[in-house]
Enzyme design. Structure first.
Site, PDB file in Angstrom:
ATOM      1  N   TYR A 142      43.274  37.799 -26.629  1.00 14.33           N
ATOM      2  CA  TYR A 142      41.933  37.645 -26.054  1.00 14.33           C
ATOM      3  C   TYR A 142      41.746  38.497 -24.795  1.00 14.33           C
ATOM      4  CZ  TYR A 142      41.321  33.579 -29.132  1.00 14.33           C
ATOM      5  OH  TYR A 142      41.226  32.740 -30.218  1.00 14.33           O
ATOM      6  N   LYS A 191      55.040  32.796 -34.136  1.00 12.14           N
ATOM      7  CA  LYS A 191      55.107  33.434 -35.458  1.00 12.14           C
ATOM      8  C   LYS A 191      56.217  34.475 -35.364  1.00 12.14           C
ATOM      9  CE  LYS A 191      53.371  34.105 -39.611  1.00 12.14           C
ATOM     10  NZ  LYS A 191      53.587  33.132 -40.692  1.00 12.14           N
ATOM     11  N   ASP A 223      52.056  28.469 -38.838  1.00 11.19           N
ATOM     12  CA  ASP A 223      51.469  28.010 -40.108  1.00 11.19           C
ATOM     13  C   ASP A 223      51.986  26.627 -40.474  1.00 11.19           C
ATOM     14  OD1 ASP A 223      53.795  29.468 -40.192  1.00 11.19           O
ATOM     15  OD2 ASP A 223      53.317  30.631 -41.965  1.00 11.19           O
ATOM     16  N   ASP A 247      44.207  28.095 -29.263  1.00 11.41           N
ATOM     17  CA  ASP A 247      42.767  27.925 -29.466  1.00 11.41           C
ATOM     18  C   ASP A 247      42.535  27.201 -30.798  1.00 11.41           C
ATOM     19  OD1 ASP A 247      40.047  28.191 -29.325  1.00 11.41           O
ATOM     20  OD2 ASP A 247      39.993  30.356 -29.576  1.00 11.41           O
ATOM     21  N   ASP A 251      41.870  22.849 -31.529  1.00 14.71           N
ATOM     22  CA  ASP A 251      40.660  22.372 -32.211  1.00 14.71           C
ATOM     23  C   ASP A 251      41.042  21.472 -33.388  1.00 14.71           C
ATOM     24  OD1 ASP A 251      38.810  23.561 -30.601  1.00 14.71           O
ATOM     25  OD2 ASP A 251      37.776  24.634 -32.210  1.00 14.71           O
TER      26      ASP A 251
END
Ligand code: NAD
Length: 356
Positions: A142, A191, A223, A247, A251
Site C-alpha cells: 500500500y 506467504k 491462505d 487488511d 475484515d
C-alpha cells in the site's frame, strides 16, 4: 487527568456515531474526574468540499499535537470520482504515516448476546471467538511505488511491495507484548512459500520470538489462515501480519463476530498516542437517519482510555455498560432480532451512559 482528543467526525454516519462517543467520554470524565478537551478538525470528503483537500494542514497539525485521535469514518459515493491524490481515504493514510502509527489492533470478539448474528455454525461459535489481529499499517504494497504505463500497446500496472527488518521487528514486538496481556499465543501470517518479503518477515519474527520465551509462537500461511478463521477461530489469540494480508484477514475476522457496527480498532506507534476508530466505513446508505450503531465508536473510545491514557478502570466501565445494555435487550437496527427492543443511535448512546 487532562487529555486532549482530536476529533474527526468525518462523513456519512461519522458525525452521528462520534457525537454519541463524545457524550460517553464526557460522562466518564465526570464520573472519574478527568478533563477531556476536544479539538474538532475536518478530514475526508467534507474537507474536500470545504478546503479542496481531504486533509487540511491544520487538521494534521492538531492530530500531531494531542493525546489521541478519535475518528468516525470518511468517504462516500459523492467523492468516488475525485482525483485519487485527494480522495477522502488519502487523509487516513497520511495521518497514520505522519503520526508513525505502524500497528493496527483489531479485536475479533464475539458478544455472546449476539451469537446468532455470526454467519458461522453454532458448534463453531460456541467454542468462542476472542482474538486480535495486529496488522502492520504503514509499509508493504500500500505504500510502495506504483505505476501504470503502456508497453507493447497495452496498459501494464505495477505495485511494489517491500519490507525492511526494522519495520518487521517493531510490529513483532507489539504482537508479542499484546500476547503477554492476553493468552500468550502469537501466530505470524505470511506467504513465505512464494514471496521474498514474507521470507524476511518470517526470519525476523522467528528471531524476535526468541526474546519472548513465555509466548507460544507459530507461523501460518495466509491462505490457510483465511480458512482456519472460519473453520476454527477459537485457536487464535494474536495474529500478526503485514499490511495487505491484515487488511483482508481483519475484515474476515470481524465478519464472523456478527455486526460490523460493534468493532473498535486502535492504531499505535512508538509512544502512547494513537488513533482510534470503528472498523466500518461511513455507511452512506443509512447516514442522517439516526439508526447507525454507535457501539464500535464507543468501544474505540474505551480502547483509547486503556491503551493511550492508562485508564483501564474507565475503559472496563464502558465495556461493562455496553454488555449491560445488550443484556437488557436493546439493539440498533443492524443487530436487531426478534423479541428485542429496537433503539436509535442517540438512544443507544443514552442507554450506555445510564449504565456506566
Ligand atoms: P461500510 O462499512 O460503510 O458499510 C457496509 C454496510 O454496513 C452498510 O450496509 C452499512 O449500512 C453497514 N454499517 C456500517 N457501519 C454501520 C453501523 N455503525 N451501524 C449500522 N450499520 C452499519 O462500507 P462501504 O459501504 O463499503 O463503504 C462506504 C464508504 O466508507 C466508502 O466510501 C468507503 O471508502 C468508506 N470507508 C471508510 C473507512 C474509514 O473511514 N476508516 C473504512 C471503510 C470504508
Amino acid at each position: 487527568m487532562n487529555k486532549t482528543i482530536t476529533i474527526i467526525k468525518g462523513d456519512g454516519i461519522g458525525p452521528e456515531i462520534v457525537t454519541e462517543a463524545m457524550k460517553v467520554i464526557d460522562a466518564i470524565g465526570q464520573k472519574y474526574r478527568h478533563q477531556f478537551i476536544y479539538q474538532e478538525v475536518a478530514a475526508g470528503g467534507n474537507a474536500i468540499d470545504q478546503y479542496g483537500t481531504s486533509l487540511p494542514k491544520e487538521s494534521l497539525e492538531k492530530c500531531l499535537n494531542c493525546d489521541s485521535v478519535l475518528l468516525g469514518a470518511v468517504g462516500g459515493p459523492k467523492w468516488d470520482k475525485t482525483d485519487p491524490s485527494i480522495r477522502p481515504e488519502k487523509a487516513l493514510l497520511s495521518i497514520r504515516s505522519e503520526m508513525g502509527l505502524y500497528a493496527n489492533l483489531r479485536p475479533a470478539k464475539l458478544f455472546p448476546q449476539l451469537s446468532e448474528a455470526s454467519p458461522l455454525k453454532e458448534s463453531i461459535v460456541n467454542q468462542g471467538i476472542d482474538f486480535v489481529v495486529v496488522r502492520e499499517l504503514i509499509g508493504g504494497v500500500y505504500f510502495g511505488k506504483r505505476s501504470t504505463t503502456t508497453e507493447n500497446n497495452e496498459l501494464i500496472a505495477r505495485d511494489e511491495m517491500s519490507y525492511s527488518e526494522h519495520e518487521i521487528k517493531r510490529i513483532a514486538k507489539i504482537a508479542f507484548e499484546t500476547a503477554r496481556k492476553r493468552n500468550k499465543n502469537v501466530i505470524s501470517v505470511d506467504k513465505a512459500n512464494v514471496l521474498d518479503t514474507s521470507r524476511l518477515w518470517r526470519r525476523v519474527m522467528e528471531q524476535t520470538a526468541k526474546d519472548y520465551p513465555d509466548i507460544q509462537y507459530t507461523n501460518m500461511l495466509v491462505d490457510n489462515t483465511a480458512m482456519q478463521i472460519v473453520k476454527c477461530p477459537s485457536q487464535f489469540d494474536v495474529i500478526v501480519t503485514e499490511n495487505m494480508f491484515g487488511d483482508i484477514l481483519s475484515d474476515e475476522a470481524s465478519m464472523i463476530t456478527g455486526s460490523i457496527g460493534m468493532i473498535p480498532s486502535s492504531s499505535l506507534g512508538n509512544g502512547t498516542r494513537g488513533m482510534y476508530e470503528p472498523i466500518h466505513g461511513s455507511a452512506p446508505d443509512i447516514a442522517g437517519q439516526n439508526i447507525a450503531n454507535p457501539i464500535g465508536t464507543i468501544l474505540s473510545a474505551a480502547m483509547m482510555m486503556k491503551y493511550s491514557f492508562d485508564m483501564a478502570r474507565e475503559s472496563e466501565n464502558i465495556e461493562a455498560a455496553v454488555h449491560s445494555v445488550l443484556n437488557q435487550g436493546y439493539r440498533t437496527t443492524d443487530i436487531m432480532s426478534s423479541g428485542k427492543i429496537k433503539v436509535s443511535c442517540t438512544e443507544m448512546g443514552k442507554l450506555i451512559i445510564e449504565n456506566l
